[in-house]
Scaffold this active site. Sequence first.
Site, PDB file in Angstrom:
ATOM      1  N   LYS A  22       1.124  -1.407  -0.222  1.00 22.55           N
ATOM      2  CA  LYS A  22       0.351  -0.122   0.114  1.00 22.55           C
ATOM      3  C   LYS A  22       0.932   1.009   0.185  1.00 22.55           C
ATOM      4  O   LYS A  22       0.704   2.059  -0.870  1.00 22.55           O
ATOM      5  CB  LYS A  22      -0.494  -0.409   1.060  1.00 22.55           C
ATOM      6  CG  LYS A  22      -2.347   1.021   1.254  1.00 22.55           C
ATOM      7  CD  LYS A  22      -3.074   0.683   2.107  1.00 22.55           C
ATOM      8  CE  LYS A  22      -2.949   0.607   3.442  1.00 22.55           C
ATOM      9  NZ  LYS A  22      -2.603   2.250   4.033  1.00 22.55           N
ATOM     10  N   SER A  23       1.785   1.362   1.205  1.00 26.04           N
ATOM     11  CA  SER A  23       2.493   2.487   0.653  1.00 26.04           C
ATOM     12  C   SER A  23       3.624   3.223  -0.551  1.00 26.04           C
ATOM     13  O   SER A  23       3.443   3.695  -0.879  1.00 26.04           O
ATOM     14  CB  SER A  23       3.828   2.562   1.720  1.00 26.04           C
ATOM     15  OG  SER A  23       3.485   2.007   3.610  1.00 26.04           O
ATOM     16  N   ARG A  27       2.532   5.835  -3.860  1.00 28.26           N
ATOM     17  CA  ARG A  27       3.591   6.860  -3.778  1.00 28.26           C
ATOM     18  C   ARG A  27       4.391   6.862  -5.356  1.00 28.26           C
ATOM     19  O   ARG A  27       4.908   7.605  -6.484  1.00 28.26           O
ATOM     20  CB  ARG A  27       5.128   6.342  -2.873  1.00 28.26           C
ATOM     21  CG  ARG A  27       5.172   7.195  -1.124  1.00 28.26           C
ATOM     22  CD  ARG A  27       6.068   6.027  -0.911  1.00 28.26           C
ATOM     23  NE  ARG A  27       6.403   6.393   0.492  1.00 28.26           N
ATOM     24  CZ  ARG A  27       4.951   6.871   1.416  1.00 28.26           C
ATOM     25  NH1 ARG A  27       4.147   5.985   1.113  1.00 28.26           N
ATOM     26  NH2 ARG A  27       5.617   7.044   2.875  1.00 28.26           N
ATOM     27  N   GLY A  94      -5.737   7.406   5.419  1.00 26.11           N
ATOM     28  CA  GLY A  94      -4.225   9.048   5.959  1.00 26.11           C
ATOM     29  C   GLY A  94      -3.209   9.176   5.105  1.00 26.11           C
ATOM     30  O   GLY A  94      -2.566  10.186   5.070  1.00 26.11           O
ATOM     31  N   ARG A 122      -8.142  11.122  12.615  1.00 29.31           N
ATOM     32  CA  ARG A 122      -7.118  11.336  12.732  1.00 29.31           C
ATOM     33  C   ARG A 122      -6.523  13.171  12.807  1.00 29.31           C
ATOM     34  O   ARG A 122      -6.697  13.738  12.578  1.00 29.31           O
ATOM     35  CB  ARG A 122      -6.965  10.948  11.973  1.00 29.31           C
ATOM     36  CG  ARG A 122      -7.153   9.294  12.099  1.00 29.31           C
ATOM     37  CD  ARG A 122      -7.151   8.219  10.764  1.00 29.31           C
ATOM     38  NE  ARG A 122      -5.771   8.286  11.590  1.00 29.31           N
ATOM     39  CZ  ARG A 122      -4.802   7.389  10.686  1.00 29.31           C
ATOM     40  NH1 ARG A 122      -5.196   6.921   9.151  1.00 29.31           N
ATOM     41  NH2 ARG A 122      -3.338   6.835  10.304  1.00 29.31           N
ATOM     42  N   SER A 167       6.843   9.185  11.910  1.00 26.52           N
ATOM     43  CA  SER A 167       5.422   9.124  11.498  1.00 26.52           C
ATOM     44  C   SER A 167       6.512   8.962   9.795  1.00 26.52           C
ATOM     45  O   SER A 167       6.622  10.609   9.807  1.00 26.52           O
ATOM     46  CB  SER A 167       4.760  10.259  11.300  1.00 26.52           C
ATOM     47  OG  SER A 167       4.178  10.173  10.621  1.00 26.52           O
ATOM     48  N   ASP A 319       1.692  -1.098  11.943  1.00 27.84           N
ATOM     49  CA  ASP A 319       0.698  -1.827  11.759  1.00 27.84           C
ATOM     50  C   ASP A 319       0.297  -2.878  12.125  1.00 27.84           C
ATOM     51  O   ASP A 319      -0.838  -3.619  11.375  1.00 27.84           O
ATOM     52  CB  ASP A 319       0.427  -1.225   9.755  1.00 27.84           C
ATOM     53  CG  ASP A 319       0.472   0.196   9.303  1.00 27.84           C
ATOM     54  OD1 ASP A 319       0.369   1.021  10.509  1.00 27.84           O
ATOM     55  OD2 ASP A 319       0.348   0.398   8.723  1.00 27.84           O
ATOM     56  N   ARG A 350      -6.224   1.737  18.051  1.00 27.52           N
ATOM     57  CA  ARG A 350      -5.674   0.143  18.230  1.00 27.52           C
ATOM     58  C   ARG A 350      -5.575  -0.461  19.008  1.00 27.52           C
ATOM     59  O   ARG A 350      -5.565  -2.082  19.248  1.00 27.52           O
ATOM     60  CB  ARG A 350      -4.940  -0.224  16.940  1.00 27.52           C
ATOM     61  CG  ARG A 350      -5.247   0.574  15.592  1.00 27.52           C
ATOM     62  CD  ARG A 350      -4.545   0.235  14.351  1.00 27.52           C
ATOM     63  NE  ARG A 350      -4.884   0.073  13.225  1.00 27.52           N
ATOM     64  CZ  ARG A 350      -4.288  -0.068  12.676  1.00 27.52           C
ATOM     65  NH1 ARG A 350      -3.230   0.172  12.016  1.00 27.52           N
ATOM     66  NH2 ARG A 350      -4.902   0.850  10.721  1.00 27.52           N
ATOM     67  N   ARG A 397      -7.422  -2.889   9.830  1.00 30.50           N
ATOM     68  CA  ARG A 397      -6.864  -4.505  10.440  1.00 30.50           C
ATOM     69  C   ARG A 397      -7.285  -4.610  11.209  1.00 30.50           C
ATOM     70  O   ARG A 397      -6.192  -6.203  12.188  1.00 30.50           O
ATOM     71  CB  ARG A 397      -5.454  -3.497  10.820  1.00 30.50           C
ATOM     72  CG  ARG A 397      -5.060  -3.315   8.897  1.00 30.50           C
ATOM     73  CD  ARG A 397      -3.346  -2.611   9.430  1.00 30.50           C
ATOM     74  NE  ARG A 397      -2.623  -2.303   8.325  1.00 30.50           N
ATOM     75  CZ  ARG A 397      -2.157  -2.670   6.982  1.00 30.50           C
ATOM     76  NH1 ARG A 397      -2.795  -3.470   7.232  1.00 30.50           N
ATOM     77  NH2 ARG A 397      -1.926  -1.526   6.199  1.00 30.50           N
TER      78      ARG A 397
HETATM   79  C1  S3P Z   1       2.318   4.785   6.620  1.00 26.35           C
HETATM   80  C2  S3P Z   1       3.180   5.385   7.329  1.00 26.35           C
HETATM   81  C3  S3P Z   1       2.604   5.016   9.014  1.00 26.35           C
HETATM   82  C4  S3P Z   1       1.861   3.480   8.731  1.00 26.35           C
HETATM   83  C5  S3P Z   1       0.306   3.934   7.545  1.00 26.35           C
HETATM   84  C6  S3P Z   1       1.371   4.418   5.885  1.00 26.35           C
HETATM   85  C7  S3P Z   1       3.370   5.170   4.851  1.00 26.35           C
HETATM   86  O1  S3P Z   1       2.379   5.748   9.317  1.00 26.35           O
HETATM   87  O2  S3P Z   1       1.290   3.051   9.792  1.00 26.35           O
HETATM   88  O3  S3P Z   1      -0.419   3.398   7.236  1.00 26.35           O
HETATM   89  O4  S3P Z   1       3.261   4.883   4.374  1.00 26.35           O
HETATM   90  O5  S3P Z   1       3.565   6.439   5.293  1.00 26.35           O
HETATM   91  P1  S3P Z   1       2.995   6.988   9.992  1.00 26.35           P
HETATM   92  O6  S3P Z   1       3.356   8.132   9.271  1.00 26.35           O
HETATM   93  O7  S3P Z   1       1.694   7.999  10.757  1.00 26.35           O
HETATM   94  O8  S3P Z   1       3.563   6.315  11.043  1.00 26.35           O
END
Ligand code: S3P
Length: 437
Positions: A22-23, A27, A94, A122, A167, A319, A350, A397
Amino acid sequence: MTPHRFMPSGPLTGRVRVPGDKSISHRALMFGALAVGRSRITGLLEGEDVLATASALRRMGARIEPDGEDWVVDGVGVGTLLQPDGSLDMGNSGTSTRLLMGLVASHGITAAFTGDASLSKRPMSRVIEPLSRMGANFTPSPGGTLPLMMEGMQPAVPLTYRLPVASAQVKSAVLLAGLNTPGTTTVIEPVPTRDHTERMLRGFGVAVTVEEIGGERHISLTGPADLTPCDIVVPGDPSSAAFFAVAASIVPGSDLVIENVGLNPTRNGIYRVLEQMGANIAYQDEREVGGEPVADLRVRHARLHGIEVDPALAPSMIDEFPVLFVAAALAEGTTVTSGLDELRVKESDRLSAMAAALAAVGVSLEEREDGLIIDGSGGAPIRGSANSAVESHLDHRIAMSMAVAGLASEGGVAIDSIEPIATSFPNFAALIEDVTA
Ligand code: S3P
């Protein structure tokens, strides 16, 4: 809301391939949109969160279309994002919200961000604060949340920013703003977080420097930067794979191969911790995919034992704690976790969501301010949910973790709603059926 009961299952066997990371998928779309020309993405996660990113980028001028199994992105270039008409609906995501806020911050456009009930709770101040210092102007809802209006600043002012919370989203928001900011933008990370932004920007031809100074990482780039379109292969998501790794570890007789799992060291904490608990994981065909380390994981059932989880590992498995708590519930002895304050501001709180859900299915635990302490069953199936379904709190999750708990229960676990799972892992329930059939 569609409730669903996950019943006790036989062993997990055969092979399973989880969807793209996903991350990395977010990107890939964003950087493709910032490159002039065509990028091709193989293995993109087609979950709701990533599709929210795609639709926002389209509204700002990028062309993003599926092409067979792949996706193609025709980017507009850094500095030329278009003014979106109407608000950008971020759904549950987020990552979409915070990274796109970074992009908008250094463009001369305004944007309104909205999200679902979970996302609207959030904290956004963590990105508003640094991006305001770069010149963007924000009108958030009370408490620094969505819905929110923002006005970017072009040219923005470069910033050196030490992350007050570990983060990757905040790090990435500032670096993305830096792409269209004349001068050098630096993010200082006291604690390393996932480094997909740094790795992939380099793949798009941006000179990102990373220096270790006094135990901290200084990540810098100089704008305005040109991104060169490129072809990206997205590895399988280690966070999605973790549900199968835990399920195979706790259901007796299991012997499952999870193919193509991304094992970036900033993401693989769950596998290290499961091994400390006695999990049987073999790393097969270790290779590199899209600049990320990848392997097939063969996971066999094992007798897990409780441990004290090193809080320093938290960022590399942030996560995965919900599903780790399920592993702990089936382990022998006590598992202690701490340093997990960030879990309270994810798609749900969570810690409290998992404490309530696990207690409701018969697990003995204690909720602390910054972690859970869980007394495991020693491998015996947990009781399962009685009449009422456990609450997922709009959190994919939590839903998937409790589904895994259901597989190792006596009576099954009913979950109030499995729709949130589509944000990150649309075929989760189908794959569970495949490997338990
Ligand atoms: C993510 C960073 C993490 C993670 C989120 C995805 C990302 O969050 O919990 O599911 O893709 O950069 P944080 O940046 O708030 O730690």
